[in-house]
Design a protein around this motif. Sequence first.
Motif, mmCIF file in Angstrom:
data_model
loop_
_atom_site.group_PDB
_atom_site.id
_atom_site.type_symbol
_atom_site.label_atom_id
_atom_site.label_comp_id
_atom_site.label_asym_id
_atom_site.label_seq_id
_atom_site.Cartn_x
_atom_site.Cartn_y
_atom_site.Cartn_z
ATOM 1 N N THR A 49 40.831 -44.064 -26.819
ATOM 2 C CA THR A 49 41.784 -42.993 -26.679
ATOM 3 C C THR A 49 42.455 -42.857 -25.104
ATOM 4 O O THR A 49 44.287 -41.859 -25.534
ATOM 5 C CB THR A 49 41.684 -41.954 -27.560
ATOM 6 O OG1 THR A 49 40.681 -41.431 -26.954
ATOM 7 C CG2 THR A 49 40.998 -42.476 -28.994
ATOM 8 N N GLY B 238 47.352 -40.074 -31.709
ATOM 9 C CA GLY B 238 48.247 -41.877 -31.088
ATOM 10 C C GLY B 238 48.295 -42.863 -32.215
ATOM 11 O O GLY B 238 48.127 -43.717 -31.669
ATOM 12 N N GLY B 239 48.228 -42.694 -33.659
ATOM 13 C CA GLY B 239 48.374 -43.873 -33.843
ATOM 14 C C GLY B 239 47.312 -44.347 -34.349
ATOM 15 O O GLY B 239 47.419 -45.863 -34.899
ATOM 16 N N LYS B 240 46.267 -44.501 -33.966
ATOM 17 C CA LYS B 240 44.711 -45.299 -33.773
ATOM 18 C C LYS B 240 43.729 -44.611 -34.672
ATOM 19 O O LYS B 240 43.868 -43.084 -33.990
ATOM 20 C CB LYS B 240 44.234 -45.804 -31.814
ATOM 21 C CG LYS B 240 44.168 -46.265 -31.583
ATOM 22 C CD LYS B 240 43.848 -46.697 -30.245
ATOM 23 C CE LYS B 240 43.142 -47.874 -29.798
ATOM 24 N NZ LYS B 240 42.140 -47.572 -28.522
ATOM 25 N N GLU B 241 42.996 -45.090 -35.029
ATOM 26 C CA GLU B 241 42.177 -44.523 -35.936
ATOM 27 C C GLU B 241 40.627 -45.561 -34.382
ATOM 28 O O GLU B 241 40.510 -46.695 -34.243
ATOM 29 C CB GLU B 241 41.744 -45.195 -37.278
ATOM 30 C CG GLU B 241 41.317 -44.491 -37.792
ATOM 31 C CD GLU B 241 41.489 -44.692 -38.881
ATOM 32 O OE1 GLU B 241 42.583 -44.463 -39.876
ATOM 33 O OE2 GLU B 241 40.622 -45.712 -40.719
ATOM 34 N N LYS C 41 42.040 -40.257 -35.622
ATOM 35 C CA LYS C 41 42.890 -40.243 -35.790
ATOM 36 C C LYS C 41 43.333 -39.881 -34.912
ATOM 37 O O LYS C 41 43.823 -38.701 -34.652
ATOM 38 C CB LYS C 41 43.515 -40.293 -37.039
ATOM 39 C CG LYS C 41 42.583 -40.927 -38.127
ATOM 40 C CD LYS C 41 43.538 -40.715 -39.727
ATOM 41 C CE LYS C 41 43.179 -41.689 -40.739
ATOM 42 N NZ LYS C 41 43.872 -40.897 -41.825
#
Length: 426
Positions: free
Chosen positions: A43, A16-19, A14
């Motif tokens: 990312t 920067g708000g991304k998975e 996980k």
Amino acid sequence: MMEMNSESEFAVLKVGGKEIKLPVVVGTEGEKAFDIAQLRKETGYVSLDQSLTNTAVCYSSITFIDGEKGILRYRGIPIEELVKTEAFVKVAYLLVHGTLPDEEQGRLFSRLLNKNSLLHEDMRHFFDHFPRGAHPMHILSTMINALAAFYPNVDLLSMDEDIELSTARLISMVRTMAAMAYKKSIGEPVVYPRHDLSYCANFLNMMFDSPVAPYTICPEAVRILNILLILHADHEQNCSTTTVRTIGSAQVNLYATISAGISALSGPLHGGANQEVVEMLRHIQENGDVKKYVDQVKDKKNTQRLMGFGHRVYKTFDPRAKIIKKECHDFLRKMNISDPLLDVALEVEDVALHDDYFISRHLYPNVDFYSGIVYRALGIPENMFTVMFALARLPGWIAHWKEMIGANTKIVRPRQVYIGKRLGEK
Ligand code: ACO
């Protein structure tokens, strides 16, 4: 070609708000790795692993090491078995080709080695122009690089026969160059290779035969040299092999690539350690205090290390050191040689192995700790020790180069984290 197991396992990162999912790859001996090839693309982040202490840089099916258990196998065969039954030349074939040669393959390979054992006569004159006292590793890397000028077809290495020819040329000629460099350094006439002798017997003969004192080949010396060469023949992604794979990935010719590997090996933290071990043991012998020396290397104010101890991968006994230690004892006994440096080495080992500094850091004798004592007993001068290592490591370098080329490897080009001045910053 071995197959790699694949599992549907993955790691979730996980950021920067991304998975994102990082696939897990599993080697044939169960070693697991996250595949991060897409990390930056997905990312914007790169991974940071200085000195690559935790990064697998390739898939490889040549050599397996378990550093916790002290296991070393070439193409699935334990080194303990290989040193008992095989000749170095066959192990070289095993590393480069993936299997031990059958009778016919062995015969053809030996013939090719013999055919390529002589140096181009013009190259022989090179030796006349190096300064006296030049380190043989510097001479060797220069000579190997120069091979491309004498055998320019190396740039066309695409067909199997060309690779086979260059492999044989390197393995055979490096031995000739090493012995010639030695003969030149002591001002004696060079001795040419002989087709009737095995690889190791030939080398010893080229080193020690002379017009005034013919050399009698000693089977015990041939045997132990064979063992030493096998034990040094490959060690997966060490510094020099990584150099070879990196430089080779730019499609540099094989000779220049191997020459770079030789330069990497010459460093005291790598192959150059075998020479440093003997110098250290002599220093301890002259000063007569093992405990004091061991205390010095533990002191962080000192840059000095206990040479021949510690390893990036082995956190237990280096299996090569175990074999060499036993063989060293047996050889010295059989040859009736008494070397006071062996007694010093045994004492240093004993003190270090009972010292919490070494125990807590899992520092054990490595391959270089006892090899120098064997080379001394063979009559090989100290400045040639690392050359002996290079001679032995050649098949490993070639095998890795061949594997890398065969896998259509992209040019190796790591990233960095820039920490310098920003634009306009004073
Ligand atoms: N003597 C004293 N302390 C050592 C030694 C040593 N030989 N080796 C490692 N340490 C210590 C380090 O100072 C460090 O201590 P710290 O945790 O308090 O800082 C800790 O052990 C870990 O050492 P690293 O340097 O992180 O280990 P690394 O994996 O980077 O280095 C190496 C491996 C280069 C082989 C190292 O052990 C060394 O310098 N050994 C001596 C040289 C040598 O024998 N080289 C031959 C290696 S085998 C080969 O290349 C064929």
